[in-house]
Design a protein around this motif. Structure first.
Motif, PDB file in Angstrom:
ATOM      1  N   TRP A  73      35.136  51.899  16.658  1.00 28.31           N
ATOM      2  CA  TRP A  73      33.811  51.565  17.163  1.00 28.31           C
ATOM      3  C   TRP A  73      33.319  52.588  18.175  1.00 28.31           C
ATOM      4  O   TRP A  73      34.090  53.358  18.735  1.00 28.31           O
ATOM      5  N   THR A  74      32.004  52.579  18.382  1.00 25.98           N
ATOM      6  CA  THR A  74      31.363  53.368  19.428  1.00 25.98           C
ATOM      7  C   THR A  74      30.825  52.417  20.491  1.00 25.98           C
ATOM      8  O   THR A  74      30.634  51.226  20.240  1.00 25.98           O
ATOM      9  N   LEU A  75      30.561  52.957  21.677  1.00 26.63           N
ATOM     10  CA  LEU A  75      30.065  52.135  22.790  1.00 26.63           C
ATOM     11  C   LEU A  75      29.017  52.914  23.561  1.00 26.63           C
ATOM     12  O   LEU A  75      29.236  54.064  23.937  1.00 26.63           O
ATOM     13  N   THR A  76      27.863  52.283  23.788  1.00 24.62           N
ATOM     14  CA  THR A  76      26.827  52.890  24.626  1.00 24.62           C
ATOM     15  C   THR A  76      26.536  51.979  25.811  1.00 24.62           C
ATOM     16  O   THR A  76      26.630  50.750  25.702  1.00 24.62           O
ATOM     17  N   ASP A  77      26.198  52.593  26.945  1.00 30.30           N
ATOM     18  CA  ASP A  77      25.935  51.804  28.145  1.00 30.30           C
ATOM     19  C   ASP A  77      24.484  51.329  28.167  1.00 30.30           C
ATOM     20  O   ASP A  77      23.703  51.649  27.262  1.00 30.30           O
ATOM     21  N   PRO A  78      24.088  50.545  29.171  1.00 31.04           N
ATOM     22  CA  PRO A  78      22.721  49.994  29.197  1.00 31.04           C
ATOM     23  C   PRO A  78      21.614  51.045  29.227  1.00 31.04           C
ATOM     24  O   PRO A  78      20.466  50.736  28.903  1.00 31.04           O
ATOM     25  N   GLU A  79      21.951  52.273  29.613  1.00 30.03           N
ATOM     26  CA  GLU A  79      20.951  53.334  29.653  1.00 30.03           C
ATOM     27  C   GLU A  79      20.990  54.198  28.397  1.00 30.03           C
ATOM     28  O   GLU A  79      20.276  55.199  28.292  1.00 30.03           O
ATOM     29  N   GLY A  80      21.827  53.802  27.434  1.00 33.87           N
ATOM     30  CA  GLY A  80      21.890  54.529  26.173  1.00 33.87           C
ATOM     31  C   GLY A  80      22.877  55.676  26.134  1.00 33.87           C
ATOM     32  O   GLY A  80      22.935  56.403  25.134  1.00 33.87           O
ATOM     33  N   PHE A  81      23.653  55.869  27.210  1.00 36.05           N
ATOM     34  CA  PHE A  81      24.634  56.951  27.225  1.00 36.05           C
ATOM     35  C   PHE A  81      25.887  56.548  26.454  1.00 36.05           C
ATOM     36  O   PHE A  81      26.389  55.429  26.600  1.00 36.05           O
ATOM     37  N   ALA A  82      26.406  57.468  25.638  1.00 38.88           N
ATOM     38  CA  ALA A  82      27.601  57.193  24.847  1.00 38.88           C
ATOM     39  C   ALA A  82      28.851  57.266  25.720  1.00 38.88           C
ATOM     40  O   ALA A  82      29.037  58.218  26.487  1.00 38.88           O
ATOM     41  N   LEU A  83      29.715  56.265  25.583  1.00 41.16           N
ATOM     42  CA  LEU A  83      31.012  56.257  26.235  1.00 41.16           C
ATOM     43  C   LEU A  83      32.068  56.615  25.196  1.00 41.16           C
ATOM     44  O   LEU A  83      31.781  56.641  23.993  1.00 41.16           O
ATOM     45  N   PRO A  84      33.304  56.920  25.610  1.00 36.98           N
ATOM     46  CA  PRO A  84      34.329  57.288  24.630  1.00 36.98           C
ATOM     47  C   PRO A  84      34.521  56.222  23.557  1.00 36.98           C
ATOM     48  O   PRO A  84      34.458  55.026  23.834  1.00 36.98           O
ATOM     49  N   ASP A  85      34.749  56.687  22.321  1.00 35.17           N
ATOM     50  CA  ASP A  85      34.967  55.776  21.198  1.00 35.17           C
ATOM     51  C   ASP A  85      36.280  55.014  21.378  1.00 35.17           C
ATOM     52  O   ASP A  85      37.167  55.428  22.131  1.00 35.17           O
ATOM     53  N   GLY A  86      36.385  53.907  20.642  1.00 31.62           N
ATOM     54  CA  GLY A  86      37.601  53.106  20.720  1.00 31.62           C
ATOM     55  C   GLY A  86      37.957  52.506  19.378  1.00 31.62           C
ATOM     56  O   GLY A  86      37.341  52.807  18.358  1.00 31.62           O
ATOM     57  N   ALA A  87      38.972  51.643  19.377  1.00 31.18           N
ATOM     58  CA  ALA A  87      39.437  51.029  18.134  1.00 31.18           C
ATOM     59  C   ALA A  87      40.083  49.687  18.436  1.00 31.18           C
ATOM     60  O   ALA A  87      40.470  49.400  19.589  1.00 31.18           O
ATOM     61  N   ASN A  88      40.208  48.860  17.412  1.00 26.99           N
ATOM     62  CA  ASN A  88      40.863  47.564  17.556  1.00 26.99           C
ATOM     63  C   ASN A  88      42.269  47.733  18.144  1.00 26.99           C
ATOM     64  O   ASN A  88      43.005  48.658  17.783  1.00 26.99           O
ATOM     65  N   GLY A  89      42.609  46.832  19.048  1.00 24.50           N
ATOM     66  CA  GLY A  89      43.950  46.820  19.614  1.00 24.50           C
ATOM     67  C   GLY A  89      44.165  47.735  20.787  1.00 24.50           C
ATOM     68  O   GLY A  89      45.217  47.686  21.425  1.00 24.50           O
ATOM     69  N   THR A  90      43.191  48.579  21.107  1.00 25.34           N
ATOM     70  CA  THR A  90      43.307  49.498  22.237  1.00 25.34           C
ATOM     71  C   THR A  90      42.331  49.087  23.335  1.00 25.34           C
ATOM     72  O   THR A  90      41.136  48.979  23.089  1.00 25.34           O
ATOM     73  N   ALA A  91      42.850  48.847  24.516  1.00 27.99           N
ATOM     74  CA  ALA A  91      42.006  48.370  25.613  1.00 27.99           C
ATOM     75  C   ALA A  91      41.015  49.443  26.042  1.00 27.99           C
ATOM     76  O   ALA A  91      41.386  50.609  26.228  1.00 27.99           O
ATOM     77  N   ASN A  92      39.758  49.045  26.189  1.00 26.07           N
ATOM     78  CA  ASN A  92      38.747  49.941  26.729  1.00 26.07           C
ATOM     79  C   ASN A  92      38.808  49.902  28.255  1.00 26.07           C
ATOM     80  O   ASN A  92      38.923  48.833  28.863  1.00 26.07           O
ATOM     81  N   ALA A  93      38.699  51.081  28.876  1.00 27.02           N
ATOM     82  CA  ALA A  93      38.744  51.145  30.335  1.00 27.02           C
ATOM     83  C   ALA A  93      37.615  52.005  30.883  1.00 27.02           C
ATOM     84  O   ALA A  93      37.751  52.598  31.948  1.00 27.02           O
ATOM     85  N   ASN A  94      36.520  52.095  30.170  1.00 26.51           N
ATOM     86  CA  ASN A  94      35.363  52.853  30.603  1.00 26.51           C
ATOM     87  C   ASN A  94      34.222  51.913  30.963  1.00 26.51           C
ATOM     88  O   ASN A  94      33.639  51.278  30.086  1.00 26.51           O
ATOM     89  N   ASP A  95      33.943  51.783  32.258  1.00 28.40           N
ATOM     90  CA  ASP A  95      32.894  50.892  32.790  1.00 28.40           C
ATOM     91  C   ASP A  95      33.272  49.418  32.695  1.00 28.40           C
ATOM     92  O   ASP A  95      33.140  48.674  33.657  1.00 28.40           O
ATOM     93  N   ILE A  96      33.685  48.986  31.512  1.00 24.88           N
ATOM     94  CA  ILE A  96      34.052  47.587  31.289  1.00 24.88           C
ATOM     95  C   ILE A  96      35.375  47.523  30.534  1.00 24.88           C
ATOM     96  O   ILE A  96      35.670  48.388  29.707  1.00 24.88           O
ATOM     97  N   GLY A  97      36.158  46.493  30.839  1.00 23.16           N
ATOM     98  CA  GLY A  97      37.462  46.357  30.205  1.00 23.16           C
ATOM     99  C   GLY A  97      37.465  45.258  29.160  1.00 23.16           C
ATOM    100  O   GLY A  97      37.019  44.141  29.424  1.00 23.16           O
ATOM    101  N   PHE A  98      37.978  45.568  27.977  1.00 22.59           N
ATOM    102  CA  PHE A  98      38.074  44.575  26.901  1.00 22.59           C
ATOM    103  C   PHE A  98      38.937  45.146  25.784  1.00 22.59           C
ATOM    104  O   PHE A  98      39.229  46.353  25.748  1.00 22.59           O
ATOM    105  N   THR A  99      39.316  44.292  24.843  1.00 23.62           N
ATOM    106  CA  THR A  99      40.036  44.720  23.646  1.00 23.62           C
ATOM    107  C   THR A  99      39.460  43.975  22.448  1.00 23.62           C
ATOM    108  O   THR A  99      39.265  42.757  22.507  1.00 23.62           O
ATOM    109  N   THR A 100      39.179  44.699  21.360  1.00 23.70           N
ATOM    110  CA  THR A 100      38.759  44.052  20.121  1.00 23.70           C
ATOM    111  C   THR A 100      39.981  43.865  19.226  1.00 23.70           C
ATOM    112  O   THR A 100      40.906  44.686  19.234  1.00 23.70           O
ATOM    113  N   THR A 101      39.956  42.790  18.460  1.00 17.11           N
ATOM    114  CA  THR A 101      41.085  42.450  17.583  1.00 17.11           C
ATOM    115  C   THR A 101      40.576  42.128  16.189  1.00 17.11           C
ATOM    116  O   THR A 101      39.586  41.401  16.036  1.00 17.11           O
TER     117      THR A 101
END
Length: 212
Positions: A89-117
């Motif tokens: 997956w890709t992730l953009t912030d509220p201002e439309g800036f792209a954050l580093p891409d991620g994937a299921n099972g890997t915790a995101n640690a850019n601005d907000i923390g979460f994991t998709t499964t």
């Protein structure tokens, strides 16, 4: 003989400040903060809760996203997570800036923390989640070593002693363009070693408050 303890004098921690009242601002200390003395280093409650929901129209895949935590650098508004494949997956912030891409099972640690499964039905390109970071109260508390509401970032110094035990209190604080006396600063109890105190001083410097 009765003993008296002298309280910190109002604004006595200031070495220099900008012309007029440019360095000072009226702020609100949050009820429950207790009795605070002049010179207390404060943080602003900038964020509320973060919540996630499937994008408008729903998803083909039935995978999930964990609870979301607000991290340093977060912005108020809606983050958009969109799958480009079953797992990525890709992730953009509220201002439309792209954050580093991620994937299921890997915790995101850019601005907000979460994991998709992944679920029983795989995600497809275009699936996604909208993650909303709510605005905080904008009130101030003694800046702790750690928090998730923004108050962990030192942003001001209390100008006058207050009692915010049971109600909000409006008061003047130094918020920018000033030099202050390091020994007269008062930190939250959780800021209990030199490393943590130096972190607070670095945060203050970022808003133009320099401790000497």
């Amino acid at each position: 003989m009765e003993t008296f303890t002298e309280k910190a004098r109002s604004l006595a921690f200031i070495l220099s400040e900008g012309n007029g009242y440019i360095s000072r601002e009226s702020i609100v200390i949050k009820a429950g903060a207790g009795k605070l003395e002049a010179g207390t280093v404060l943080g602003k409650i900038a964020f509320g809760a973060a919540t996630a929901a499937a994008k408008a129209g729903g998803n083909t895949g039935n995978g999930t996203i964990s609870a979301v935590t607000v991290l340093d650098g977060a912005k108020v508004g809606v983050y958009k997570l969109r799958f480009t494949s079953a797992t990525a997956w890709t992730l953009t912030d509220p201002e439309g800036f792209a954050l580093p891409d991620g994937a299921n099972g890997t915790a995101n640690a850019n601005d907000i923390g979460f994991t998709t499964t992944a679920g029983g039905t795989a995600f497809v390109a275009g699936d996604g989640f909208d993650i909303t970071v709510a605005a905080g109260s904008g009130k101030y508390v003694p800046s702790p070593a750690t928090a998730s509401d923004g108050s962990q970032v030192a942003a001001a110094i209390l100008g006058y002693g207050v009692d915010a035990t049971s109600e909000d209190v409006e008061v003047v604080a130094v918020t920018n363009d000033a030099e202050v006396k390091n020994p007269m600063l008062i930190f939250d109890a959780t800021v209990n070693d030199d490393t943590k105190r130096n972190t607070k001083l670095t945060q203050l410097r970022a808003v133009g408050i320099k401790a000497r």
